[in-house]
Design a protein around this motif. Structure first.
Motif, PDB file in Angstrom:
ATOM      1  N   UNK A  92       2.695  -0.853  13.149  1.00 20.29           N
ATOM      2  CA  UNK A  92       2.035  -2.034  13.881  1.00 20.29           C
ATOM      3  C   UNK A  92       1.747  -1.451  15.282  1.00 20.29           C
ATOM      4  N   UNK A  93       2.677  -0.540  16.127  1.00 23.00           N
ATOM      5  CA  UNK A  93       2.530  -0.067  17.328  1.00 23.00           C
ATOM      6  C   UNK A  93       1.523   0.788  17.335  1.00 23.00           C
ATOM      7  N   UNK A  94       1.414   1.707  16.147  1.00 23.85           N
ATOM      8  CA  UNK A  94       0.333   2.794  16.156  1.00 23.85           C
ATOM      9  C   UNK A  94      -1.187   1.944  16.029  1.00 23.85           C
ATOM     10  N   UNK A  95      -1.276   0.859  15.315  1.00 23.11           N
ATOM     11  CA  UNK A  95      -2.510   0.285  15.072  1.00 23.11           C
ATOM     12  C   UNK A  95      -2.744  -0.583  16.263  1.00 23.11           C
ATOM     13  N   UNK A  96      -1.902  -0.940  17.064  1.00 20.95           N
ATOM     14  CA  UNK A  96      -2.049  -1.516  18.443  1.00 20.95           C
ATOM     15  C   UNK A  96      -2.839  -0.753  19.299  1.00 20.95           C
ATOM     16  N   UNK A  97      -2.438   0.753  19.249  1.00 11.42           N
ATOM     17  CA  UNK A  97      -3.073   1.312  20.044  1.00 11.42           C
ATOM     18  C   UNK A  97      -4.412   1.759  19.622  1.00 11.42           C
ATOM     19  N   UNK A  98      -4.610   2.037  18.411  1.00 16.32           N
ATOM     20  CA  UNK A  98      -5.908   2.209  17.530  1.00 16.32           C
ATOM     21  C   UNK A  98      -6.884   1.217  17.945  1.00 16.32           C
ATOM     22  N   UNK A  99      -6.354  -0.121  17.900  1.00 17.85           N
ATOM     23  CA  UNK A  99      -7.456  -1.194  17.873  1.00 17.85           C
ATOM     24  C   UNK A  99      -7.481  -1.664  19.355  1.00 17.85           C
ATOM     25  N   UNK A 147       3.656   4.305   3.487  1.00 16.11           N
ATOM     26  CA  UNK A 147       4.544   3.141   2.663  1.00 16.11           C
ATOM     27  C   UNK A 147       6.188   3.455   3.331  1.00 16.11           C
ATOM     28  N   UNK A 148       6.401   4.620   3.675  1.00 11.66           N
ATOM     29  CA  UNK A 148       7.769   4.888   4.070  1.00 11.66           C
ATOM     30  C   UNK A 148       7.892   4.764   5.491  1.00 11.66           C
ATOM     31  N   UNK A 149       6.629   4.664   6.230  1.00  9.28           N
ATOM     32  CA  UNK A 149       6.990   4.505   7.789  1.00  9.28           C
ATOM     33  C   UNK A 149       7.334   3.101   8.051  1.00  9.28           C
ATOM     34  N   UNK A 192      -1.467   0.437   4.812  1.00 11.99           N
ATOM     35  CA  UNK A 192       0.302   0.734   4.867  1.00 11.99           C
ATOM     36  C   UNK A 192       0.694   0.591   3.443  1.00 11.99           C
ATOM     37  N   UNK A 193       0.191  -0.404   2.591  1.00 14.34           N
ATOM     38  CA  UNK A 193       0.895  -0.628   1.233  1.00 14.34           C
ATOM     39  C   UNK A 193       0.008  -0.230   0.151  1.00 14.34           C
ATOM     40  N   UNK A 194      -1.374   0.402   0.441  1.00 13.61           N
ATOM     41  CA  UNK A 194      -2.048   0.792  -0.814  1.00 13.61           C
ATOM     42  C   UNK A 194      -1.423   1.854  -1.464  1.00 13.61           C
ATOM     43  N   UNK A 195      -0.732   2.797  -0.831  1.00 14.33           N
ATOM     44  CA  UNK A 195       0.115   3.768  -1.440  1.00 14.33           C
ATOM     45  C   UNK A 195       1.164   3.227  -2.423  1.00 14.33           C
ATOM     46  N   UNK A 196       1.724   2.273  -2.318  1.00 15.97           N
ATOM     47  CA  UNK A 196       2.972   1.597  -3.165  1.00 15.97           C
ATOM     48  C   UNK A 196       2.122   0.976  -4.378  1.00 15.97           C
ATOM     49  N   UNK A 197       1.041   0.249  -4.137  1.00 19.41           N
ATOM     50  CA  UNK A 197       0.249  -0.054  -5.351  1.00 19.41           C
ATOM     51  C   UNK A 197      -0.426   0.980  -6.149  1.00 19.41           C
ATOM     52  N   UNK A 198      -0.664   2.103  -5.638  1.00 19.98           N
ATOM     53  CA  UNK A 198      -1.224   3.327  -6.436  1.00 19.98           C
ATOM     54  C   UNK A 198      -0.187   3.783  -7.156  1.00 19.98           C
ATOM     55  N   UNK A 199       0.898   3.801  -6.729  1.00 16.58           N
ATOM     56  CA  UNK A 199       2.162   4.418  -7.341  1.00 16.58           C
ATOM     57  C   UNK A 199       2.606   3.545  -8.680  1.00 16.58           C
ATOM     58  N   UNK A 200       2.380   2.327  -8.516  1.00 16.95           N
ATOM     59  CA  UNK A 200       2.751   1.557  -9.554  1.00 16.95           C
ATOM     60  C   UNK A 200       1.439   1.725 -10.618  1.00 16.95           C
ATOM     61  N   UNK A 201       0.266   1.567 -10.098  1.00 19.04           N
ATOM     62  CA  UNK A 201      -0.702   1.762 -11.143  1.00 19.04           C
ATOM     63  C   UNK A 201      -0.655   3.133 -11.876  1.00 19.04           C
ATOM     64  N   UNK A 202      -0.183   4.195 -11.141  1.00 16.40           N
ATOM     65  CA  UNK A 202      -0.199   5.612 -11.756  1.00 16.40           C
ATOM     66  C   UNK A 202       0.746   5.621 -12.694  1.00 16.40           C
ATOM     67  N   UNK A 203       1.923   4.794 -12.368  1.00 16.86           N
ATOM     68  CA  UNK A 203       3.094   4.898 -13.590  1.00 16.86           C
ATOM     69  C   UNK A 203       2.523   3.860 -14.675  1.00 16.86           C
TER      70      UNK A 203
END
Length: 314
Positions: free
Chosen positions: A143-150, A135-137, A189-200
């Motif tokens: 996108x560059x990292x996933x380009x190499x992974x894929x 989330x903070x990255x 990338x975004x699942x962590x942000x949603x998890x924090x909102x649900x945790x709150x």
């Protein structure tokens, strides 16, 4: 009577003297607040609201960024061109499909992670760190990292698939897999942000309801479906709207990973606006596309304000 008449003015004067310091203190507080807010409000006005007005004005002109002085007023022609041209409708369609995929996958995964983080299971601190790092990255780094992974030939994911006996997959070079690959990357990338909102939201639920249900003999699954999920309706709707708006404004995945291809299968609307303005030199048409996108986001925000009026209050 005379004594009473002489005391009343003195009492009124005393009250006025007491009010003056309070009024002066309020004025001083307002000045301090205005001093702190003024820099932010000026930046907000200069870099957000003024550009929005300029964008709305440019949407009725036809001009090139190489020669903006030769702008020609065309009225609503840029907006009618969106109907005549198929690229705008196709780009909006791809963007809505991308947003739908992100929301459908982010919500259940984020909710499951929030349930895990809200429990007393071990390794919660490690999981929190792992899900918040993406989330903070920066989106460019992700996108560059996933380009190499894929990568279809030397990517890490294809290497794992080869070990499992599955051949190389085209991923970003396939019209059927490229959009799904972008959705998976956005989910990561975004699942962590949603998890924090649900945790709150989970931590704000009244514990007495859960305790009362368990005393009455309800199982954990019954508590989850009949108490927890209904009470989290507002949080769920908030996460849905936030993820939808974020997905509609996504730019880095299409720009850095696929350039809108192959065959415009990942031509997200913001990338299409960029391409129209800076590559095709159709700045007025790009401004009209931006106005339509802004209206779409505003409509979604209005729907949010309506749907958040849930009947579940706690």
């Amino acid at each position: 009577m005379s004594a009473t008449r002489t005391l009343l003015p003195d009492t009124a004067n005393a009250r006025l003297k007491k009010r003056k310091p309070a009024t002066q203190r309020q004025k001083r507080d307002w000045l301090f607040a205005a001093g702190f807010l003024a820099p932010f409000m000026i930046l907000l006005l200069v870099f957000q609201y003024v550009p929005l007005l300029v964008m709305a004005r440019n949407s009725v002109y036809q001009y090139s960024l190489l020669n903006p002085a030769a702008a020609k007023f065309v009225g609503l022609r840029n907006f009618t061109d969106m109907i005549d041209y198929e690229d705008a409708a196709a780009s909006f369609g791809v963007t809505f499909l991308f947003a739908l995929g992100v929301v459908l996958f982010v919500i259940p995964v984020a909710f499951s992670l929030a349930l895990f983080l809200n429990s007393r299971l071990p390794a919660r601190a490690l999981v929190r760190t792992m899900i918040m790092l993406p989330v903070v990255t920066s989106s460019v780094v992700v996108a560059t990292m996933w380009s190499f992974l894929l990568d279809p030939s030397n990517g890490l994911i294809n290497g794992v698939l080869n070990l499992a006996g599955i051949g190389n997959q085209p991923f970003l070079t396939s019209t059927s897999q490229s959009l799904a690959a972008l959705i998976v990357m956005t989910l990561w990338q975004q699942v962590g942000f949603g998890a924090i909102l649900f945790l709150a939201g989970l931590q704000g639920l009244p514990a007495e309801l859960t305790e009362a249900a368990r005393i009455d003999g309800a199982t954990k699954r019954q508590v989850l479906w009949n108490i927890t999920i209904p009470l989290l309706s507002r949080t769920t709707l908030f996460v849905v709207v936030i993820m939808t708006v974020f997905s509609l404004q996504a730019f880095a995945p299409a720009f850095l990973m696929t350039q809108g291809g192959p065959q415009e299968s990942t031509n997200l609307i913001v990338y299409h606006i960029y391409n129209s303005a800076f590559i095709m030199q159709q700045a007025g048409y790009a401004s009209a596309l931006s106005v339509v996108l802004l209206l779409v986001v505003l409509v979604i925000s209005m729907i949010q304000m309506t749907l958040l009026r849930s009947r579940w209050n706690y």
